[in-house]
Design a protein around this motif. Structure first.
Motif, mmCIF file in Angstrom:
data_model
loop_
_atom_site.group_PDB
_atom_site.id
_atom_site.type_symbol
_atom_site.label_atom_id
_atom_site.label_comp_id
_atom_site.label_asym_id
_atom_site.label_seq_id
_atom_site.Cartn_x
_atom_site.Cartn_y
_atom_site.Cartn_z
ATOM 1 N N GLN A 1 12.956 -38.755 -9.242
ATOM 2 C CA GLN A 1 14.239 -38.251 -9.723
ATOM 3 C C GLN A 1 15.284 -38.207 -8.609
ATOM 4 N N ALA A 2 14.847 -37.929 -7.383
ATOM 5 C CA ALA A 2 15.780 -37.816 -6.257
ATOM 6 C C ALA A 2 16.193 -39.172 -5.690
ATOM 7 N N HIS A 3 15.354 -40.193 -5.877
ATOM 8 C CA HIS A 3 15.611 -41.499 -5.258
ATOM 9 C C HIS A 3 15.445 -42.635 -6.275
ATOM 10 N N PRO A 4 16.253 -42.630 -7.332
ATOM 11 C CA PRO A 4 16.105 -43.676 -8.352
ATOM 12 C C PRO A 4 16.357 -45.075 -7.798
ATOM 13 N N GLU A 5 17.199 -45.184 -6.761
ATOM 14 C CA GLU A 5 17.505 -46.494 -6.189
ATOM 15 C C GLU A 5 16.269 -47.107 -5.517
ATOM 16 N N VAL A 6 15.416 -46.266 -4.942
ATOM 17 C CA VAL A 6 14.182 -46.764 -4.323
ATOM 18 C C VAL A 6 13.250 -47.317 -5.398
#
Length: 286
Positions: free
Chosen positions: A172-177
């Motif tokens: 949820q915190a790093h959707p781009e990863v």
């Protein structure tokens, strides 16, 4: 020095790699050398958060295993020993006689095979989120996963993969990863994915373990559902000089989810191996 290249194996398969190495001045000490092996259906980019933390202290080699990433995608049977031979040839190509080897998930299986076949080339071994054997039902289970991908496309496995790779909080915190890694996953060749699944389903590396006497760090996420903690405990018990670290609140791909911790563990392992080699080399006191 950062260099990206491609090396062709004796069987004609090209292996894409990246070497992070300092230019060495004559008379200067050789820095520690680390080879990093990635997980199933991803590529060397799983180490992107780890490598910058290692290179102030060591030279680092990352690469895409055959059938993955920018390496060639041959239609053939894969084995851990074949992947280990690829690493041996690549190390010859870059001029590294021996290294610390760290592998994550599939990469950990390859690392165990490499240490089993080429023990003299391994100074230390980091086995991350991995196993020596997936169990009695593994051949069937892994073939079913490959069959789903072949019938429905890799997209059918995307949600399953994402929830296993990292914790809900990280996702949820790093959707781009997750988007970047999913793009790599979906870009896989189905035949190579099938061959790799079959390799992992059939793999049983336990016979190597008693002979692997190099310093070893076994690392696993507390919430790893793909290679549960019990599998890492088995490795630690079976190997003569292995320690076990269980990392809280993280899942299967800890190099992505907590690269700082993984880098710290690898550097601590190198220090332990260096201390061990110094002790072994020291002359006995009279």
């Amino acid at each position: 020095m950062h260099s990206a290249g491609s090396f062709t194996m004796p069987d004609g398969v090209s292996i894409a790699y990246t070497l992070h190495a300092e230019s060495r001045r004559e008379g200067s000490a050789v820095r520690p050398r680390i080879a990093l092996i990635h997980s199933l259906a991803l590529d060397q980019s799983i180490w992107d958060g780890v490598v910058p933390l290692l290179i102030p202290h060591a030279d680092v080699l990352t690469y895409d295993c055959r059938g993955h990433g920018k390496s060639a995608r041959p239609k053939m049977k894969f084995t851990p020993e074949l992947f280990a031979a690829d690493l041996a040839a690549l190390l010859d190509h870059v001029g590294w006689p021996s290294v610390t080897v760290a592998g994550c998930s599939m990469g950990g299986c390859v690392a165990q095979a490499f240490a089993g076949v080429y023990p003299g080339r391994v100074q230390a071994l980091a086995l991350i989120d991995t196993t020596a054997w997936y169990g009695e039902s593994a051949p069937k289970d892994w073939r079913e996963r490959a069959a789903t991908a072949a019938a429905k496309g890799l997209q059918a496995l995307s949600a399953f993969q994402a929830t296993r790779w990292v914790s809900d909080a990280f996702r949820q915190a790093h959707p781009e990863v997750i988007r970047a890694k999913m793009e790599i996953f979906l870009g896989n060749d189905i035949d190579c994915y099938t061959s790799t699944c079959e390799m992992l389903g059939d793999a049983d590396l336990r016979h190597y373990q008693p002979k692997l006497r190099m310093p070893t760090s076994v690392i696993v996420g507390e919430e790893d559902y793909a290679a549960p903690v019990a599998m890492s405990e088995q490795i630690q018990r079976a190997m003569p000089d292995a320690t076990l670290s269980v990392l809280p609140k993280v899942r299967h791909l800890t190099p992505i989810e907590c690269p700082d911790v993984i880098a710290e563990k690898i550097l601590a392992l190198i220090a332990r191996a260096h201390a061990t080699s110094d002790t072994t080399a020291a002359p006995a006191s009279s």
